[in-house]
Design an enzyme around this catalytic site. Structure first.
Site, PDB file in Angstrom:
ATOM      1  N   GLY A  13      11.521   9.462  26.086  1.00 19.91           N
ATOM      2  CA  GLY A  13      10.530   8.402  26.172  1.00 19.91           C
ATOM      3  C   GLY A  13       9.269   8.752  25.399  1.00 19.91           C
ATOM      4  CG  LEU A  14       4.981   6.892  23.883  1.00 21.42           C
ATOM      5  CD1 LEU A  14       5.410   7.245  22.466  1.00 21.42           C
ATOM      6  CD2 LEU A  14       4.301   5.546  23.906  1.00 21.42           C
ATOM      7  CG  HIS A  15       7.636  13.340  25.404  1.00 20.06           C
ATOM      8  ND1 HIS A  15       7.186  14.414  24.681  1.00 20.06           N
ATOM      9  CD2 HIS A  15       8.824  12.982  24.855  1.00 20.06           C
ATOM     10  CE1 HIS A  15       8.074  14.710  23.734  1.00 20.06           C
ATOM     11  NE2 HIS A  15       9.065  13.854  23.818  1.00 20.06           N
ATOM     12  CB  ALA A  16       2.487  15.095  25.503  1.00 19.89           C
ATOM     13  CB  ALA A  19       2.102   9.793  23.026  1.00 22.58           C
TER      14      ALA A  19
END
Length: 76
Positions: A13-16, A19
């Protein structure tokens, strides 16, 4: 105004990490860029804003771009 849709391809997913890369890329533009997901709207140039969306693999985020360089903005 310009609108783009982006499908989250990262398995986690859109993790650190992704992102951060996206925020760094978007901060090169002067336009205001908003991200919308599940009814929540955040500043797409904000790491915490993007991560707060909780977008997972396969989710679609809509980006709304307002400004003089809006036609130059790329999300990929």
């Amino acid at each position: 105004m310009r609108t783009l849709e982006y499908v989250i391809t990262e398995p986690e997913g859109l993790h650190a990490l992704p992102a951060t890369a996206l925020v760094e890329k978007l901060n090169k533009y002067s336009s205001e860029i908003l991200a919308t997901f599940n009814g929540k709207i955040v500043n797409a140039k904000s790491l915490f804003g993007l991560m707060s969306l909780g977008a997972q693999h396969g989710d679609v985020i809509t980006f709304s771009i307002f400004g003089e360089d809006e036609d130059e903005v790329e999300i990929n």
